[in-house]
Structures are given as structure tokens and as C-alpha cells.
Design an enzyme around this catalytic site. Structure first.
Site, short mmCIF file in Angstrom:
data_model
loop_
_atom_site.label_atom_id
_atom_site.label_comp_id
_atom_site.label_asym_id
_atom_site.label_seq_id
_atom_site.Cartn_x
_atom_site.Cartn_y
_atom_site.Cartn_z
N LYS A 113 0.84 -1.21 0.00
CA LYS A 113 0.00 0.00 0.00
C LYS A 113 0.87 1.25 0.00
O LYS A 113 1.88 1.31 0.70
CB LYS A 113 -0.90 -0.02 1.24
CG LYS A 113 -1.90 1.12 1.32
CD LYS A 113 -2.77 0.98 2.56
CE LYS A 113 -3.80 2.09 2.68
NZ LYS A 113 -4.65 1.93 3.88
N SER A 171 -9.59 1.89 3.16
CA SER A 171 -8.76 2.64 2.24
C SER A 171 -7.77 1.77 1.46
O SER A 171 -7.21 2.25 0.47
CB SER A 171 -7.99 3.72 3.01
OG SER A 171 -7.13 3.11 3.97
N SER A 194 -9.62 -0.44 7.36
CA SER A 194 -9.12 -0.35 5.98
C SER A 194 -8.41 -1.58 5.43
O SER A 194 -8.10 -1.60 4.24
CB SER A 194 -8.18 0.84 5.86
OG SER A 194 -8.94 2.01 5.74
N1 GLN Z 1 -12.83 4.20 6.70
C1 GLN Z 1 -12.15 4.63 7.88
C2 GLN Z 1 -11.77 6.09 7.74
O1 GLN Z 1 -12.14 6.65 6.77
C3 GLN Z 1 -10.97 3.78 8.15
C4 GLN Z 1 -9.77 4.14 7.38
C5 GLN Z 1 -8.60 3.28 7.73
O2 GLN Z 1 -8.74 2.26 8.38
N2 GLN Z 1 -7.45 3.73 7.32
O3 GLN Z 1 -11.15 6.65 8.56
#
Ligand code: GLN
Length: 478
Positions: free
Chosen positions: A78, A153, A177
Site C-alpha cells: 500500500k 482505504s 481499511s
Molecule cells: N474508513 C475509515 C476512515 O475513513 C478507516 C480508514 C482506515 O482504516 N485507514 O477513517
């Protein structure tokens, strides 16, 4: 065109000279070439580095020396995880041309174990999002349904593995994410306990919530990658000095007699019926495997989303202060003065969601509101952690849906940040409590969209949830 290589089959083929690491890397780049334009899963490829590593593996094979656990295995990383000499953008324009001078510890450990890093995967900007639509470089498409999101994400990391453009990948999980895109793309995806994997070289979103973990094609592959990257690192003082079990060896320990908790709070309103049915069927399957299903209560669950969005944005507002046009990345041109340069670099470099979070977080930390928001959220975080402590006195693992719905359509929630935040309802609690969680495929909707089952465990007890996940995966396949 789904590739079926797993870590074991790669290892076997390489050890017996059926394919060289170089040929395998070339095969993966060919596939990426064929599909990445459509999926947008990779932002940057690193063929030079990959082939140099593949050649080292091939030399080792030729020498007849024992091969390390990930010898020749093509892996994607990532783009919030630093890679020396390879552009790392965090999905943001502000780091469009940033080339880190060092590797994250997780990357270093993968390469030391023989892995071949193919490139960097697309993600929501600074890992803020649940659909990958917040990337400055365009959304990722779900390989199972290209008009739908892959989740976020770590959308690129999930799509790359699901489409056979990598054997496994690294993602990061701050509020879901890793697990949510794993669920939406139909692959196993694991968030380890806080402290299990070094965050050194992970570009921070919310430091007390960020975790690095694997996405893979099988639970066993996820266990192999986790074992490789886990363990104390002197470069990260929050990485714990706790022995790392042999997760792979432990997979075969029978799960009979384990107590599996089911919390009613995770089956309330907002849960899609097809997801509910698939998860309930999975729970029946675990009962058939002679686990004892035990009702548990996690009474503070309804406060998890607001708590997460206060803590995460507060930490983000502080972490992202470093991007000011001076030390890293994008700098606005023709600024009149230093303060003007700061302001314009941040204004032009960050996207809308990142700005929204910096504002929210700065507000929550401001002198007049600190007690009402940030301090309150920290207290509720403790209550959420205690909910799990209580439940884990009675059970060995807890199963829930990973996401309230299967993959939604691109564009469906972009104009409604609150609806997007609610997609994280089943995942943020584990991040807040620091406990491990894995998502594994447990069915499909009538439109053939993957559904994920989440298994949560005690702090540092990744081994148990991997065992349950593996046993379920085997039973489901048979
Ligand atoms: N969807 C969550 C956010 O927008 C989690 C994001 C993540 O785990 N990096 O913060």
C-alpha cells in the site's frame, strides 16, 4: 483471469525449478499490464527492484541453499508504506513526487524473507476513506464488479490480490481499511493487534490506531505474511516485545470446543439482509465444527463511530501538520511570504476529505472544546475496550459481519461523508481497542458480490482467530 498462485505453490514451483522468480515476476507484470488500466490498483511499479530481488532468489535456488519463507513471492505494498527509492504518494497530490530514503520495517522484513515487491497500491488519500474514491489518482475498481468500489482505504491492495495481480499484499487498518476492502473484494484480510507489527516507515494517519497487516488469497498465506512482518522493532517504541507464535503451524490445531461469541449489537439496523443471512449461516457452520456459540454483549458499540471519528481526526490533524511545503512534497509556487506558502501548499496539495478531517480534528483538540470532545472520546474508548475485556472472559473469539453491506456502486456515497463513515460501524471498535481481527469470505449476494465474516480475538491472540478462520475456510471449501 484469476491467478491461483499461493505462497505454497510459488515456493514449490521455485524450489523445483518449474519457474524462476524472474519469470514469475515477469508473469505478474504482464497481468498488471493487462488489467491495471481498468482497475487502477497500482500507482507505481518497481520492476527494477523486483527483478534484482528475483535474481537474488534465483541465485539462491541455483546454489542449493535453503530458501526463505517468501522466496520469489510477488507482493504489493500500500502506498502509505515507505519504500526506499520507490515513490510513495499516500494517494495524495501533496506527496506526488516523494521518494522515501528508507524502507518501512515491514517491507524490509518481507524482502529479507525473499519476497519480490512488485509496486505500490492505490488507496484513499492518507488512508482516509472506505471506498478508495478519496485517492488523488482516481478510484480503484472492484475486480468482482467493476462498477463498484473495492472498499477502502486499502482498495488497491485488495483489488490487486483479488484480481491475481499479486499473491499477497500489505494494507493498513486504522478503522477497518484492511478488513473492509478484503470483505468487499472476497479475500482474507487481517489486522494484527496494536503493537504486533512495527509502524516504522508507515506514514501516519492516526498513530494510536494505525496497523499494518496482510491481504492474501488464503488464511494460511495471511498467516505466513503476518509471521514474517511481526515482532519487536527497536525503531518503533510501540511495537511490543511479545514472542511471535508460529501462526502457520498453529493453524492445524483443532477448533473443537472453542467458545465463539456473537454480539447482538453487531446485527442491528442497517445490516443488509443478505449479509446477515450469510453471517448467520457461517455461525451455524462454526457450530457444526463443534465450537460453542455464546451470546455476548458489547454495550457501548453504538458510540464507536463518533469516538473513532474524534480520535482519528484529532491525531490526523497533528500528524499531517508536517506537510507544509518545506520539508516534504508539494510546494505552492510564487508564494508572497512563508505563511502564504504554507497555506497555499496545503490548500492545493490536500484533497477535500483530508481537509475536512484536519478541520474536525483541530476543532476537537482546540482549547475550548478539548474536554467536550477529545477527552470524552478517550474515555469512551476505554469503555469500548472494557466491553471486549468482559466479553473475552467468556469467549475465545467473536464473530460479526465485516461490513453492513456488500460493495456499493462507485459514486453512491461520495457526496454523503456521514453515510460513508457508517460503513465502518463493525470495524472501528477493534482498532479502538487494539485487538486483532480478520475478515474472510463467507458467501455472496444474489448479484455475486462477496460477503465478509469478521473474527475478532484477544489482544495478541492472532493465533486463535487465524485457526478459526482457517478451519472455516477449509470447511466451506469442502
Ligand atoms: N474508513 C475509515 C476512515 O475513513 C478507516 C480508514 C482506515 O482504516 N485507514 O477513517
Amino acid at each position: 483471469m484469476h491467478a491461483n498462485w499461493t505462497i505454497d505453490s510459488v515456493k514449490e514451483a521455485i524450489a523445483t525449478n518449474k519457474i524462476s522468480a524472474r519469470e514469475l515476476a515477469a508473469e505478474y507484470y504482464k497481468r498488471i499490464d493487462a488489467r491495471n488500466r481498468e482497475l487502477n490498483a497500482y500507482l507505481t511499479l518497481s520492476p527494477e527492484r523486483a527483478f534484482a530481488q528475483a535474481d537474488r532468489v534465483d541465485a539462491l535456488v541455483a546454489s542449493g541453499k535453503p530458501l526463505p519463507p517468501l522466496a520469489g513471492v510477488p507482493i504489493a505494498v500500500k502506498d502509505v508504506i515507505s519504500t526506499r527509492g520507490v515513490r510513495t504518494t499516500c494517494g495524495s497530490k501533496i506527496l506526488e513526487n516523494y521518494i522515501p530514503p528508507y524502507d518501512a520495517t515491514a517491507v524490509q522484513r518481507l524482502e529479507a524473507a525473499g519476497a519480490v515487491i512488485l509496486g505500490k497500491t492505490n488507496c484513499d488519500e492518507f488512508a482516509m476513506g472506505s471506498s478508495n474514491e478519496n485517492s488523488a489518482y482516481g478510484p480503484v475498481r472492484n475486480p468482482e464488479a467493476p462498477d463498484r468500489v473495492p472498499g477502502g482505504s486499502s482498495g488497491g491492495s485488495a483489488a490487486a490480490v483479488a484480481a491475481g495481480l499479486a499473491v499477497a499484499s500489505l494494507g493498513t487498518d486504522t478503522g477497518g481499511s484492511i478488513r473492509q476492502p478484503g470483505a468487499l473484494c472476497g479475500i482474507p484480510a487481517m489486522m494484527p493487534s496494536y503493537g504486533r507489527v512495527s509502524r516504522y516507515g508507515l506514514i501516519a494517519f492516526a498513530s494510536s490506531l494505525d496497523h499494518i497487516g496482510p491481504l492474501a488469497r488464503t488464511v494460511k498465506d495471511a498467516a505466513t505474511v503476518l509471521r514474517t512482518i511481526a515482532g519487536r522493532d527497536p525503531m518503533d517504541s510501540t511495537s511490543a516485545d511479545v514472542p511471535v507464535p508460529d501462526y502457520v503451524a498453529e493453524l492445524e490445531t483443532p477448533i473443537r470446543g472453542l467458545k465463539i461469541g456473537v454480539a447482538k449489537e453487531y446485527f442491528g439496523e442497517g445490516l443488509d439482509n443478505e449479509v446477515r443471512n450469510a453471517v448467520e449461516t457461517a455461525i451455524e457452520k462454526l457450530a457444526q465444527l463443534e465450537c460453542e456459540i455464546v451470546p455476548v454483549s458489547l454495550p457501548h458499540t453504538e458510540y464507536a463511530i463518533p469516538t473513532y471519528y474524534i480520535v482519528a481526526t484529532a491525531e490526523a490533524s497533528s500528524n499531517l501538520a508536517r506537510f507544509d511545503g518545506v520539508r516534504y512534497g508539494y510546494r505552492a509556487r510564487n508564494a508572497r511570504a512563508l505563511s502564504d506558502m504554507y497555506r497555499r501548499s496545503r490548500d492545493e496539495g490536500f484533497g477535500a476529505e483530508v481537509k475536512r478531517r484536519i478541520m474536525l480534528g483541530t476543532y476537537a483538540l482546540s482549547a475550548g472544546y478539548y474536554d467536550a470532545y477529545y477527552l470524552k472520546a478517550q474515555k469512551v474508548r476505554t469503555l469500548l475496550t472494557r466491553d471486549f475485556d468482559q466479553a473475552f472472559k467468556k469467549v475465545d473469539a467473536i464473530v460479526t459481519p465485516t461490513s453492513p453491506t456488500a460493495a456499493f456502486k462507485l459514486g453512491e456515497k461520495v457526496d454523503d461523508p456521514l453515510a460513508m463513515y457508517l460503513a465502518d460501524i463493525y470495524t472501528v471498535t477493534a482498532d479502538l481497542a487494539g485487538i486483532p481481527g480478520i475478515s474472510i469470505p463467507c458467501g455472496e449476494t444474489h448479484e455475486k458480490l462477496p460477503i465478509g465474516l469478521q473474527i475478532l480475538g484477544r489482544h495478541f491472540d492472532e493465533a486463535t482467530i487465524l485457526r478459526v478462520a482457517h478451519a472455516y475456510e477449509q470447511a466451506r471449501a469442502s
